[in-house]
Design a protein around this motif. Structure first.
Motif, PDB file in Angstrom:
ATOM      1  N   MET A 203      -2.809   7.733  -6.465  1.00 22.41           N
ATOM      2  CA  MET A 203      -1.746   7.637  -5.251  1.00 22.41           C
ATOM      3  C   MET A 203      -0.898   6.537  -6.010  1.00 22.41           C
ATOM      4  SD  MET A 203      -2.084   5.257  -1.882  1.00 22.41           S
ATOM      5  CE  MET A 203      -2.104   3.982  -2.588  1.00 22.41           C
ATOM      6  N   LYS A 204      -1.296   5.516  -6.505  1.00 20.19           N
ATOM      7  CA  LYS A 204      -0.334   4.379  -7.062  1.00 20.19           C
ATOM      8  C   LYS A 204       0.194   4.872  -8.449  1.00 20.19           C
ATOM      9  CE  LYS A 204      -3.144   0.528  -5.392  1.00 20.19           C
ATOM     10  NZ  LYS A 204      -3.985  -0.706  -5.774  1.00 20.19           N
TER      11      LYS A 204
ATOM     12  N   HIS B 287      -3.616  10.224   0.427  1.00 21.31           N
ATOM     13  CA  HIS B 287      -4.830   9.133   0.559  1.00 21.31           C
ATOM     14  C   HIS B 287      -5.320   8.954   1.716  1.00 21.31           C
ATOM     15  CE1 HIS B 287      -7.025   5.685  -0.616  1.00 21.31           C
ATOM     16  NE2 HIS B 287      -6.346   4.947  -0.018  1.00 21.31           N
TER      17      HIS B 287
ATOM     18  N   THR C  49       7.241   9.583  -3.036  1.00 21.03           N
ATOM     19  CA  THR C  49       6.975   8.532  -2.838  1.00 21.03           C
ATOM     20  C   THR C  49       6.020   8.158  -1.608  1.00 21.03           C
ATOM     21  OG1 THR C  49       8.835   7.678  -3.823  1.00 21.03           O
ATOM     22  CG2 THR C  49       8.148   6.256  -2.379  1.00 21.03           C
TER      23      THR C  49
ATOM     24  N   GLU D 250      -7.074   6.226  -4.622  1.00 16.32           N
ATOM     25  CA  GLU D 250      -6.211   5.099  -4.599  1.00 16.32           C
ATOM     26  C   GLU D 250      -5.669   5.057  -6.096  1.00 16.32           C
ATOM     27  OE1 GLU D 250      -7.155   1.552  -2.277  1.00 16.32           O
ATOM     28  OE2 GLU D 250      -6.309   0.273  -3.888  1.00 16.32           O
TER      29      GLU D 250
ATOM     30  N   PRO E  81       0.372   8.296  -0.151  1.00  7.05           N
ATOM     31  CA  PRO E  81      -0.323   7.578   0.689  1.00  7.05           C
ATOM     32  C   PRO E  81      -0.792   8.409   1.902  1.00  7.05           C
ATOM     33  CG  PRO E  81       1.958   6.869   0.713  1.00  7.05           C
ATOM     34  CD  PRO E  81       1.905   7.664  -0.424  1.00  7.05           C
TER      35      PRO E  81
ATOM     36  N   MET F 116       3.200   7.343  -7.203  1.00  2.66           N
ATOM     37  CA  MET F 116       4.267   6.466  -6.587  1.00  2.66           C
ATOM     38  C   MET F 116       5.019   5.815  -7.865  1.00  2.66           C
ATOM     39  SD  MET F 116       2.853   4.907  -3.233  1.00  2.66           S
ATOM     40  CE  MET F 116       4.341   3.980  -2.790  1.00  2.66           C
ATOM     41  N   LEU F 117       4.318   5.255  -8.669  1.00  2.00           N
ATOM     42  CA  LEU F 117       5.103   4.782  -9.931  1.00  2.00           C
ATOM     43  C   LEU F 117       5.919   5.897 -10.518  1.00  2.00           C
ATOM     44  CD1 LEU F 117       5.720   2.610 -11.958  1.00  2.00           C
ATOM     45  CD2 LEU F 117       3.817   2.907 -12.991  1.00  2.00           C
TER      46      LEU F 117
ATOM     47  N   THR G  47       8.905   6.682  -8.600  1.00  2.00           N
ATOM     48  CA  THR G  47       9.859   5.538  -8.581  1.00  2.00           C
ATOM     49  C   THR G  47      10.954   5.842  -9.844  1.00  2.00           C
ATOM     50  OG1 THR G  47       8.597   4.090  -7.438  1.00  2.00           O
ATOM     51  CG2 THR G  47      10.258   3.143  -8.704  1.00  2.00           C
TER      52      THR G  47
END
Lengths: 56, 462
Positions: free
Chosen positions: A33-34, A23, A16, A30, A20, A37-38, A41
């Motif tokens: 990265m997203k 990044h 998590t 980006e 970033p 993170m998903l 999660t």
């Protein structure tokens, strides 16, 4: 399951925060990265209940 | 922040020790308090408070050092007032208050507590709605900081659906949501940090002093002391107001009061600054109007994508739900014959109605100050009763001594400073977060004066 959770849950926390950071170092774009993170999660919520004992 | 702490029934399911001191066998170790405070103070409303500081023109110095000092004062209040009394008496706020004020005045306290909880939960639903609304795109008009009325039919529908879902879960009990909140807490905090890191990357600097400046020519609405007072008193009802007696009565030692530092410095320091950076970026790079702000949902979506949206929703849900539950308990406390389900339903309906109007969420800095100003003075009565009663010649635990159900001295000492404070807030524009401390001090002093005058007979009794 508990043994796997002990590994996966901390890894999910790392996954998590690491994206970033990577990044910021311009190692990771980006979009990835997203996405990372998903995924982190999903892994966190799947594994943390087995890892975190107690709670209120 | 602004999250209300669990009542005794929530921390200790089964309504145990509501009217007796917590026995040594039921007391808990320090770790449960550190974990609880860290989780409870990283809530959906943190996404609002950080940007609101920016909208009010706080500078980097104000935020970094103001929050440092204000949170320290909050922690010291918890440690040396709340936790001390809690571990000496080991009673809930409600029972301790009842022993001083009588049952009927506790009912009045429950009313204000319940209504304010509903509005707080409504603000959390509003914050969640800004995230749920993101996939709707242009079909939903998100509220800005200046909005007080609903922004359209779709907005209302989203709020009603979220509010109804939260009420349904709260009616079923708080256990599952408390568990989700406990599990989500470390992840939520990291998502806040991730948002901050992404924003600093985009802003091209790690120096907060470079990027957090009030707009040239603007007059900041909040400065260093405003930030100090806000961060000190945003949980005034819990520390100065003694609501957390219900928590710390389970602590083995008063030193567990230091655990509040986990909530203050993770949630009310790091998370607020990271959330503030979201709006800083939107103002500097996307041309957003700082005073109108940008709702948290779109900002977090832009920063970290789906993980961020889930964080906003979960952060709102896991804090709104227990708050609805607590409001239901407060209403139930007013009418003992009312079922908990009925109390929770009433609370859920009021909360949902409040969420439709963005006024509370968008004016959260004001609301939190008002919330503390109204509720925290009763804590002064408890402090006076505990530490000063004998020294100043007033009867301790007046209601127990006399059997009265309504201690008029407490009502006057509570109402007069609150009315005066509300006058200064509404007529003279005094920021609400400056009001809890003077109100609290005035209430304590007035209680001594009125108790000496009105409760003299009991004071003379052996």
């Amino acid at each position: 399951m508990n043994a796997a959770a002990k590994v996966l849950a901390p890894l999910a926390l790392v996954a998590t925060l690491a994206p970033p950071l990577l990044h910021a170092l311009q190692v990771l774009g980006e979009g990835p990265m997203k996405l990372t993170m998903l995924v982190a999660t999903v892994v966190w919520f799947a594994s943390a209940p087995f890892w975190m004992k107690g709670g209120r | 922040m602004t999250e209300a702490v669990p009542t005794e029934t929530q921390t200790h399911a089964g309504d145990e020790f509501e009217r007796q001191p917590v026995p040594p066998a039921a007391q808990k170790g320090a770790s449960s308090f550190w974990g609880m405070y860290a989780g409870e103070h990283t809530a959906g409303t943190e996404f609002m408070i950080g940007p609101l500081f920016v909208a009010w023109g706080a500078s980097a110095f104000d935020l970094i050092f103001g929050l440092l000092l204000g949170n320290l004062l909050a922690v010291l209040t918890w440690r040396f007032l709340t936790a001390e009394i809690a571990t000496q008496r080991r009673l809930t706020l409600y029972y301790q208050l009842e022993r001083i004020t009588g049952r009927r005045l506790v009912i009045l306290y429950n009313f204000f507590n319940g209504v304010l909880f509903c509005f707080l939960a409504g603000a959390m639903v509003t914050v969640s709605a800004t995230a749920v609304g993101v996939p709707f795109g242009d079909r939903i008009q998100m509220p800005s900081f200046g909005d007080t009325w609903p922004t359209g039919v779709v907005w209302v529908l989203v709020c009603v659906v979220i509010g109804a879902a939260m009420t349904f879960v709260a009616v079923r009990g708080y256990g599952f949501v408390a568990r989700v909140g406990h599990v989500a807490a470390p992840w939520m905090f990291l998502v806040f940090v991730a948002c901050g890191m992404v924003m600093l990357t985009r802003l091209g600097t790690a120096n907060l002093f470079d990027v957090m400046k009030p707009a040239a020519g603007s007059t900041p609405k909040i400065g260093f002391w405003g930030v100090v007072c806000f961060s000190w008193f945003c949980n005034a009802a819990m520390n100065l107001g003694m609501s957390d007696l219900s928590i710390f009565r389970f602590a083995r030692k008063p030193s567990y009061g230091w655990a509040s530092a986990a909530g203050m410095y993770l949630g009310h320091y790091v998370a607020w600054i990271c959330a503030a950076l979201l709006l800083v970026y939107w103002v500097r790079d996307k041309g957003a109007d700082a005073t109108r702000g940008v709702p948290p949902g779109p900002m977090v979506w832009d920063a970290v994508g789906w993980a961020g949206l889930l964080c906003v929703i979960i952060a709102g849900w896991t804090t709104a739900n227990p708050t609805i539950y607590r409001a239901g308990l407060a209403f139930q406390g007013m009418f003992p014959k009312m079922s908990r389900v009925a109390g929770t339903l009433i609370a859920g309906i009021v909360c949902t109605l409040a969420s439709v109007f963005p006024a509370v969420a968008m004016k959260l800095l004001d609301f939190v100050g008002i919330y503390g100003t109204i509720l925290c003075p009763v804590g002064a009565v408890i402090v006076v009763d505990h530490y000063l009663a004998r020294r100043v010649g007033i009867p301790a635990e007046y209601a127990v001594r006399t059997g009265t159900s309504f201690n008029v001295a407490v009502l006057l000492a509570w109402a007069i400073p609150v009315i005066v404070a509300m006058y200064f807030y509404s007529r003279h524009g005094v920021n609400s977060f400056f009001l809890p401390l003077p109100t609290w001090l005035a209430c304590g002093a007035l209680y001594i004066v009125f108790a000496r005058q009105l409760n003299r007979t009991a004071a003379l009794a052996p």
